[in-house]
Design an enzyme around this catalytic site. Structure first.
Site, PDB file in Angstrom:
ATOM      1  N   TYR A   1      25.633  36.978  36.818  1.00  0.00           N
ATOM      2  CA  TYR A   1      26.842  36.941  35.990  1.00  0.00           C
ATOM      3  C   TYR A   1      27.055  35.580  35.328  1.00  0.00           C
ATOM      4  O   TYR A   1      28.179  35.270  34.930  1.00  0.00           O
ATOM      5  CB  TYR A   1      28.063  37.343  36.824  1.00  0.00           C
ATOM      6  CG  TYR A   1      28.141  38.838  37.074  1.00  0.00           C
ATOM      7  CD1 TYR A   1      28.443  39.730  36.042  1.00  0.00           C
ATOM      8  CD2 TYR A   1      27.929  39.376  38.333  1.00  0.00           C
ATOM      9  CE1 TYR A   1      28.519  41.100  36.246  1.00  0.00           C
ATOM     10  CE2 TYR A   1      27.997  40.752  38.554  1.00  0.00           C
ATOM     11  CZ  TYR A   1      28.295  41.604  37.508  1.00  0.00           C
ATOM     12  OH  TYR A   1      28.377  42.962  37.717  1.00  0.00           O
TER      13      TYR A   1
ATOM     14  N   ARG B   1      26.513  53.443  28.943  1.00  0.00           N
ATOM     15  CA  ARG B   1      27.858  52.840  28.777  1.00  0.00           C
ATOM     16  C   ARG B   1      28.888  53.941  28.525  1.00  0.00           C
ATOM     17  O   ARG B   1      30.035  53.853  28.995  1.00  0.00           O
ATOM     18  CB  ARG B   1      27.865  51.829  27.625  1.00  0.00           C
ATOM     19  CG  ARG B   1      26.975  50.594  27.821  1.00  0.00           C
ATOM     20  CD  ARG B   1      27.510  49.567  28.777  1.00  0.00           C
ATOM     21  NE  ARG B   1      28.746  48.965  28.379  1.00  0.00           N
ATOM     22  CZ  ARG B   1      29.227  47.823  28.897  1.00  0.00           C
ATOM     23  NH1 ARG B   1      28.534  47.165  29.822  1.00  0.00           N
ATOM     24  NH2 ARG B   1      30.384  47.339  28.526  1.00  0.00           N
TER      25      ARG B   1
ATOM     26  N   LYS C   1      28.417  49.232  42.506  1.00  0.00           N
ATOM     27  CA  LYS C   1      29.007  48.006  43.053  1.00  0.00           C
ATOM     28  C   LYS C   1      29.594  48.237  44.450  1.00  0.00           C
ATOM     29  O   LYS C   1      29.753  49.385  44.880  1.00  0.00           O
ATOM     30  CB  LYS C   1      30.077  47.513  42.070  1.00  0.00           C
ATOM     31  CG  LYS C   1      29.507  47.122  40.698  1.00  0.00           C
ATOM     32  CD  LYS C   1      30.613  46.581  39.797  1.00  0.00           C
ATOM     33  CE  LYS C   1      30.083  46.112  38.450  1.00  0.00           C
ATOM     34  NZ  LYS C   1      31.167  45.515  37.622  1.00  0.00           N
TER      35      LYS C   1
ATOM     36  N   ASN D   1      35.175  47.854  39.698  1.00  0.00           N
ATOM     37  CA  ASN D   1      35.065  48.982  38.766  1.00  0.00           C
ATOM     38  C   ASN D   1      33.797  49.817  38.959  1.00  0.00           C
ATOM     39  O   ASN D   1      33.295  50.420  38.015  1.00  0.00           O
ATOM     40  CB  ASN D   1      35.241  48.509  37.324  1.00  0.00           C
ATOM     41  CG  ASN D   1      34.187  47.509  36.902  1.00  0.00           C
ATOM     42  OD1 ASN D   1      33.323  47.162  37.688  1.00  0.00           O
ATOM     43  ND2 ASN D   1      34.247  47.063  35.667  1.00  0.00           N
TER      44      ASN D   1
ATOM     45  N   HIS E   1      27.956  48.901  37.202  1.00  0.00           N
ATOM     46  CA  HIS E   1      27.512  48.019  36.113  1.00  0.00           C
ATOM     47  C   HIS E   1      26.587  48.796  35.187  1.00  0.00           C
ATOM     48  O   HIS E   1      25.806  49.632  35.652  1.00  0.00           O
ATOM     49  CB  HIS E   1      26.737  46.822  36.677  1.00  0.00           C
ATOM     50  CG  HIS E   1      26.026  46.022  35.620  1.00  0.00           C
ATOM     51  ND1 HIS E   1      26.674  45.060  34.881  1.00  0.00           N
ATOM     52  CD2 HIS E   1      24.746  46.068  35.160  1.00  0.00           C
ATOM     53  CE1 HIS E   1      25.803  44.548  34.006  1.00  0.00           C
ATOM     54  NE2 HIS E   1      24.630  45.146  34.161  1.00  0.00           N
TER      55      HIS E   1
ATOM     56  N   GLU F   1      17.877  42.154  33.180  1.00  0.00           N
ATOM     57  CA  GLU F   1      18.554  42.524  34.432  1.00  0.00           C
ATOM     58  C   GLU F   1      17.633  43.354  35.328  1.00  0.00           C
ATOM     59  O   GLU F   1      17.624  43.186  36.555  1.00  0.00           O
ATOM     60  CB  GLU F   1      19.847  43.281  34.116  1.00  0.00           C
ATOM     61  CG  GLU F   1      20.871  42.381  33.444  1.00  0.00           C
ATOM     62  CD  GLU F   1      22.100  43.113  32.916  1.00  0.00           C
ATOM     63  OE1 GLU F   1      22.997  42.440  32.384  1.00  0.00           O
ATOM     64  OE2 GLU F   1      22.169  44.361  33.031  1.00  0.00           O
TER      65      GLU F   1
ATOM     66  N   ARG G   1      33.896  55.346  35.735  1.00  0.00           N
ATOM     67  CA  ARG G   1      34.964  54.386  36.078  1.00  0.00           C
ATOM     68  C   ARG G   1      36.331  55.061  36.136  1.00  0.00           C
ATOM     69  O   ARG G   1      37.163  54.706  36.972  1.00  0.00           O
ATOM     70  CB  ARG G   1      34.940  53.221  35.097  1.00  0.00           C
ATOM     71  CG  ARG G   1      33.793  52.230  35.416  1.00  0.00           C
ATOM     72  CD  ARG G   1      33.556  51.272  34.298  1.00  0.00           C
ATOM     73  NE  ARG G   1      32.713  50.136  34.700  1.00  0.00           N
ATOM     74  CZ  ARG G   1      32.206  49.271  33.847  1.00  0.00           C
ATOM     75  NH1 ARG G   1      32.437  49.393  32.542  1.00  0.00           N
ATOM     76  NH2 ARG G   1      31.460  48.264  34.262  1.00  0.00           N
TER      77      ARG G   1
HETATM   78  N1  UDP Z   1      35.697  41.665  35.201  1.00  0.00           N
HETATM   79  C1  UDP Z   1      36.863  41.259  35.844  1.00  0.00           C
HETATM   80  N2  UDP Z   1      37.975  40.978  35.076  1.00  0.00           N
HETATM   81  C2  UDP Z   1      37.975  41.078  33.721  1.00  0.00           C
HETATM   82  C3  UDP Z   1      36.785  41.474  33.075  1.00  0.00           C
HETATM   83  C4  UDP Z   1      35.663  41.753  33.845  1.00  0.00           C
HETATM   84  O1  UDP Z   1      36.892  41.163  37.073  1.00  0.00           O
HETATM   85  O2  UDP Z   1      39.009  40.807  33.093  1.00  0.00           O
HETATM   86  C5  UDP Z   1      34.514  41.971  36.004  1.00  0.00           C
HETATM   87  C6  UDP Z   1      34.243  43.474  36.088  1.00  0.00           C
HETATM   88  O3  UDP Z   1      33.705  43.768  37.384  1.00  0.00           O
HETATM   89  C7  UDP Z   1      33.222  43.679  34.990  1.00  0.00           C
HETATM   90  C8  UDP Z   1      32.397  42.392  35.121  1.00  0.00           C
HETATM   91  O4  UDP Z   1      33.363  41.389  35.391  1.00  0.00           O
HETATM   92  O5  UDP Z   1      32.466  44.866  35.162  1.00  0.00           O
HETATM   93  C9  UDP Z   1      31.613  42.013  33.879  1.00  0.00           C
HETATM   94  O6  UDP Z   1      32.502  41.988  32.773  1.00  0.00           O
HETATM   95  P1  UDP Z   1      32.081  42.618  31.370  1.00  0.00           P
HETATM   96  O7  UDP Z   1      33.096  42.182  30.372  1.00  0.00           O
HETATM   97  O8  UDP Z   1      30.642  42.329  31.101  1.00  0.00           O
HETATM   98  O9  UDP Z   1      32.311  44.192  31.619  1.00  0.00           O
HETATM   99  P2  UDP Z   1      31.275  45.388  31.747  1.00  0.00           P
HETATM  100  O10 UDP Z   1      30.101  45.069  30.848  1.00  0.00           O
HETATM  101  O11 UDP Z   1      30.899  45.482  33.199  1.00  0.00           O
HETATM  102  O12 UDP Z   1      32.028  46.598  31.283  1.00  0.00           O
HETATM  103 MG    MG Z   2      28.918  43.409  30.748  1.00  0.00          MG
END
Ligand code: UDP
Ligand code: MG
Length: 139
Positions: free
Chosen positions: A51, A87, A11, A114, A117, A128, A104
């Site tokens: 998103y 993950r 990112k 963070n 992705h 994706e 992370r």
């Molecule tokens: N995100 C955020 N605030 C939150 C949760 C998520 O800004 O409270 C952002 C963060 O960049 C995250 C992305 O939205 O990676 C997608 O969220 P998801 O819950 O899918 O998390 P991920 O799968 O990336 O761990």
């Molecule tokens: Mg996600």
């Protein structure tokens, strides 16, 4: 459904902070092969679509703004058990909760910024990957 591929983006904060080489090293060191990779910048329309599942969440606007704020690296990765293993490599969404040694934990600034992705299912990995790459771009 292939279970050996996942999709990632490094990112804008990871690129901005000079962490892209170290993160790619971690990905390769963890045994992932690279099937496709590009350095690019998302348009607002692309970030909104990518998103879309989060469109109703309070952080959506900020997320789209951040994801379009600078270049990213998009990549399709290959390994046995790719989605789950990736993950595990990147750690929890919130770096404060991410395990020691994860991408992370090491490189994310915050829950929003963070660093990386990782797809959350085989189905989404395929969607994706196809969002960012055409068949001819995948090795
Ligand atoms: N995100 C955020 N605030 C939150 C949760 C998520 O800004 O409270 C952002 C963060 O960049 C995250 C992305 O939205 O990676 C997608 O969220 P998801 O819950 O899918 O998390 P991920 O799968 O990336 O761990
Ligand atoms: Mg996600």
């Amino acid at each position: 459904m292939a279970t050996n591929r996942t999709f990632t983006m490094l990112k804008p904060d990871a690129i901005e902070n000079g962490h892209m080489g170290k993160i790619i090293d971690m990905i390769i060191g963890a045994g992932f092969g690279i099937k496709a990779l590009k350095y690019t910048q998302l348009t607002e329309a692309q970030a909104k679509e990518f998103y879309a599942v989060h469109a109703e969440r309070p952080f959506y606007g900020e997320l789209v703004e951040y994801m379009t704020s600078g270049p990213i690296i998009a990549a399709i990765l290959e390994k046995d058990n790719a989605v789950a293993d990736f993950r595990a490599l990147i750690g929890a969404t919130n770096p404060a909760e991410a395990a020691e040694g994860t991408v992370r934990k090491l490189y994310a600034e915050s829950i929003g910024r963070n660093a990386v992705h990782g797809s959350d299912s085989d189905e989404n990995a395929e969607i994706e990957g196809n969002f960012h790459f055409t068949a001819g771009e995948i090795i």
